[in-house]
Design a protein around this motif. Structure first.
Motif, PDB file in Angstrom:
ATOM      1  N   SER A  27      -1.399   4.051  -1.522  1.00 47.88           N
ATOM      2  CA  SER A  27      -2.649   3.617  -2.136  1.00 47.88           C
ATOM      3  C   SER A  27      -3.833   3.965  -1.247  1.00 47.88           C
ATOM      4  CB  SER A  27      -2.635   2.106  -2.385  1.00 47.88           C
ATOM      5  OG  SER A  27      -3.912   1.670  -2.806  1.00 47.88           O
ATOM      6  N   PHE A  57      -1.207   1.188  -8.939  1.00 49.36           N
ATOM      7  CA  PHE A  57      -0.246   1.443  -7.874  1.00 49.36           C
ATOM      8  C   PHE A  57       1.059   0.705  -8.151  1.00 49.36           C
ATOM      9  CE2 PHE A  57       1.784   0.188  -3.897  1.00 49.36           C
ATOM     10  CZ  PHE A  57       1.929   1.413  -3.277  1.00 49.36           C
ATOM     11  N   PRO A  58       2.236   1.316  -7.886  1.00 46.84           N
ATOM     12  CA  PRO A  58       2.425   2.656  -7.335  1.00 46.84           C
ATOM     13  C   PRO A  58       2.428   3.748  -8.395  1.00 46.84           C
ATOM     14  CG  PRO A  58       4.546   1.609  -7.509  1.00 46.84           C
ATOM     15  CD  PRO A  58       3.526   0.587  -7.970  1.00 46.84           C
ATOM     16  N   SER A  59       2.223   3.362  -9.625  1.00 46.03           N
ATOM     17  CA  SER A  59       2.055   4.261 -10.772  1.00 46.03           C
ATOM     18  C   SER A  59       3.309   5.044 -11.124  1.00 46.03           C
ATOM     19  CB  SER A  59       0.869   5.215 -10.570  1.00 46.03           C
ATOM     20  OG  SER A  59       1.191   6.366  -9.829  1.00 46.03           O
ATOM     21  N   ALA A  88      -7.373   2.569  -9.755  1.00 46.95           N
ATOM     22  CA  ALA A  88      -6.514   2.806  -8.597  1.00 46.95           C
ATOM     23  C   ALA A  88      -6.733   4.214  -8.060  1.00 46.95           C
ATOM     24  CB  ALA A  88      -5.056   2.620  -8.988  1.00 46.95           C
ATOM     25  N   VAL A 111       4.488   7.241  -2.153  1.00 47.49           N
ATOM     26  CA  VAL A 111       3.224   7.036  -2.862  1.00 47.49           C
ATOM     27  C   VAL A 111       2.386   6.075  -2.029  1.00 47.49           C
ATOM     28  CG1 VAL A 111       2.120   6.332  -5.016  1.00 47.49           C
ATOM     29  CG2 VAL A 111       4.429   7.299  -5.061  1.00 47.49           C
ATOM     30  N   ASN A 136      -4.326   6.818  -5.893  1.00 54.74           N
ATOM     31  CA  ASN A 136      -3.005   7.058  -5.309  1.00 54.74           C
ATOM     32  C   ASN A 136      -2.900   8.486  -4.794  1.00 54.74           C
ATOM     33  OD1 ASN A 136      -1.976   4.455  -6.268  1.00 54.74           O
ATOM     34  ND2 ASN A 136      -1.979   5.392  -8.303  1.00 54.74           N
ATOM     35  N   SER A 158       0.810  -1.215   0.000  1.00 57.99           N
ATOM     36  CA  SER A 158       0.000   0.000   0.000  1.00 57.99           C
ATOM     37  C   SER A 158       0.845   1.267   0.000  1.00 57.99           C
ATOM     38  CB  SER A 158      -0.928   0.014   1.226  1.00 57.99           C
ATOM     39  OG  SER A 158      -0.168   0.005   2.421  1.00 57.99           O
ATOM     40  N   ARG A 159       2.161   1.155  -0.038  1.00 55.53           N
ATOM     41  CA  ARG A 159       3.009   2.348  -0.071  1.00 55.53           C
ATOM     42  C   ARG A 159       4.312   2.019  -0.777  1.00 55.53           C
ATOM     43  NH1 ARG A 159       5.006   2.998   6.245  1.00 55.53           N
ATOM     44  NH2 ARG A 159       5.905   0.932   6.456  1.00 55.53           N
TER      45      ARG A 159
END
Length: 306
Positions: free
Chosen positions: A36, A284-286, A73, A34, A75, A21-22
Motif C-alpha cells: 500500500s 488494498f490488497p485488491s 487506494a 502487494v 497499490n 500495508s503489505r
C-alpha cells in the motif's frame, strides 16, 4: 529482497502502522508482494464524470461510501521471478502541494513495505501519472538504486508526455500541472535508464508488460504467469466502480471512450480466465477475481491466506 517467510510474520508495527500495508502471495514460482502506498482523497465525480450526480448517488449509497469524496487506494507490487526483482509502479512519493498527506507511504516507510531498493533490478511503469512514478523522485531514492536498473515504459507513453493533452480529462485544479511537471522531471532524471517497448515486453520469466492504451496512450498492464497460475496488475485500467459501471468515465482518463473499451475487454478477459487481479486503486490488497454479471461484472476478493 523479500520472502514469503518474512512477510508471514513481520516485525510488530509501529503505532502509526496498525493498518496492514503489505500482502504476500505466490503465482506459481513467482513471489508477489502487494504494498500500500496509502490513499488519495478525491471527489466522487472523478469516478463517473459523464453521468449526473443523481445517477452516481445510488452506487455510492449501495457501497456505503460518502457522496462527495472518497479515499482511493494506492497499490504497487514487487515481483521476484528468477534472478529479477521487479517493482511495478512506485507510488506518489512526496505530496506535490495538493494536500495528499496520506499518500506516498511506500517510500516514506520502507521498513513497513519490506522492499530493499538496492536489490531492485527492474521497474515497470504502467503509465507516467505522478502517483505511479513519484516515489522514484523522492530525495535519496535514486542513490539507493542500482546503476544498471532498467525502467520499462511503453514508447507511446514517453512520446505522449512530451506534450500531454488534458482536454478530455476532468481533474481537480492543480492536478494537470502537477502531473505534467512530475512526468517531465521523471524523464529528465531517469531517461537514460528507460527502456521502451511497443506493444509487449517480457521483463522476466513469466512477467510480461502489455500496452493497453485508453487511460493514457501508453498505459500498460503486467501479467504474471507460472505453473498454470496467473495474475494481472491492471494499473488504472480498472477502478472500483468499473465492475458495475464499466462505461463511466474516470476523471484521469485522457481518452475516456478508449479507456472504457479497454476496461470492458480486460474484465471480459479476466472473467474468462479466472486469473487473479490487482489494480492500483482497488481497496488494498485488491487481490481478487472477476465474474461476469450480465452486461456488468463483479469483483470477487480472494480470502486472505495467513
Amino acid at each position: 529482497m523479500f520472502s514469503l517467510d518474512e512477510t508471514v510474520a513481520p516485525p510488530a508495527p509501529a503505532l502509526d502502522e496498525l493498518v496492514p500495508s503489505r500482502y504476500a502471495l505466490k503465482v506459481g514460482d513467482i513471489d508477489v508482494l502487494v504494498v500500500s502506498d496509502g490513499v488519495l482523497p478525491l471527489p466522487t465525480q472523478m469516478l463517473g464524470h459523464n453521468v449526473s450526480a443523481a445517477e452516481r448517488a445510488p452506487w455510492f449509497k449501495d457501497m456505503y461510501l460518502p457522496p462527495d469524496a472518497l479515499d482511493w487506494a494506492l497499490n504497487v507490487m514487487v515481483v521476484r521471478s528468477g534472478d529479477r526483482n521487479i517493482l511495478i509502479d512506485a507510488g506518489l512519493g512526496m505530496d506535490p502541494d495538493l494536500n495528499l498527506p496520506r499518500a506516498g507511504q511506500l517510500i516514506r516507510r520502507p521498513g513497513a513495505s519490506g522492499i530493499d531498493l538496492r536489490e531492485i533490478t527492474d521497474v515497470v511503469i504502467t503509465h507516467l501519472h505522478m502517483d505511479h512514478i513519484g516515489g522514484l523522485l523522492v530525495d535519496g531514492v535514486r542513490e539507493q538504486l542500482r546503476p544498471d536498473l532498467r525502467i520499462h515504459v511503453a514508447a507511446s507513453e514517453v512520446e505522449f508526455w512530451k506534450s500531454p493533452d488534458f482536454t478530455r480529462t476532468n481533474m481537480p485544479p492543480g492536478f494537470p500541472d502537477a502531473l505534467r511537471a512530475t512526468a517531465t522531471q521523471f524523464l529528465a532524471e531517469y531517461g537514460s535508464q528507460v527502456h521502451t517497448f511497443e506493444d509487449a515486453q517480457e521483463i522476466a520469466p513469466g512477467v510480461t508488460a502489455r500496452r493497453t492504451g485508453g487511460h493514457t496512450p501508453g498505459h500498460s498492464v503486467v501479467r504474471l504467469s507460472s505453473r498454470g497460475e496467473a495474475l494481472t496488475f491492471a494499473g488504472d485500467a480498472i477502478f472500483a466502480v468499473g465492475f458495475e459501471q464499466p462505461n463511466w468515465h474516470n476523471g484521469f482518463e485522457h481518452d475516456p471512450e478508449g479507456a472504457a473499451q479497454v476496461r470492458i475487454a480486460l474484465l471480459n478477459e479476466l472473467a474468462g480466465t479466472g486469473e487473479m487481479l490487482v489494480a492500483t486503486h482497488l481497496p488494498f490488497p485488491s487481490v481478487g477475481r472477476v465474474s461476469a454479471d450480465g452486461d456488468a461484472f463483479r469483483w470477487v476478493p480472494v480470502f486472505w491466506d495467513f
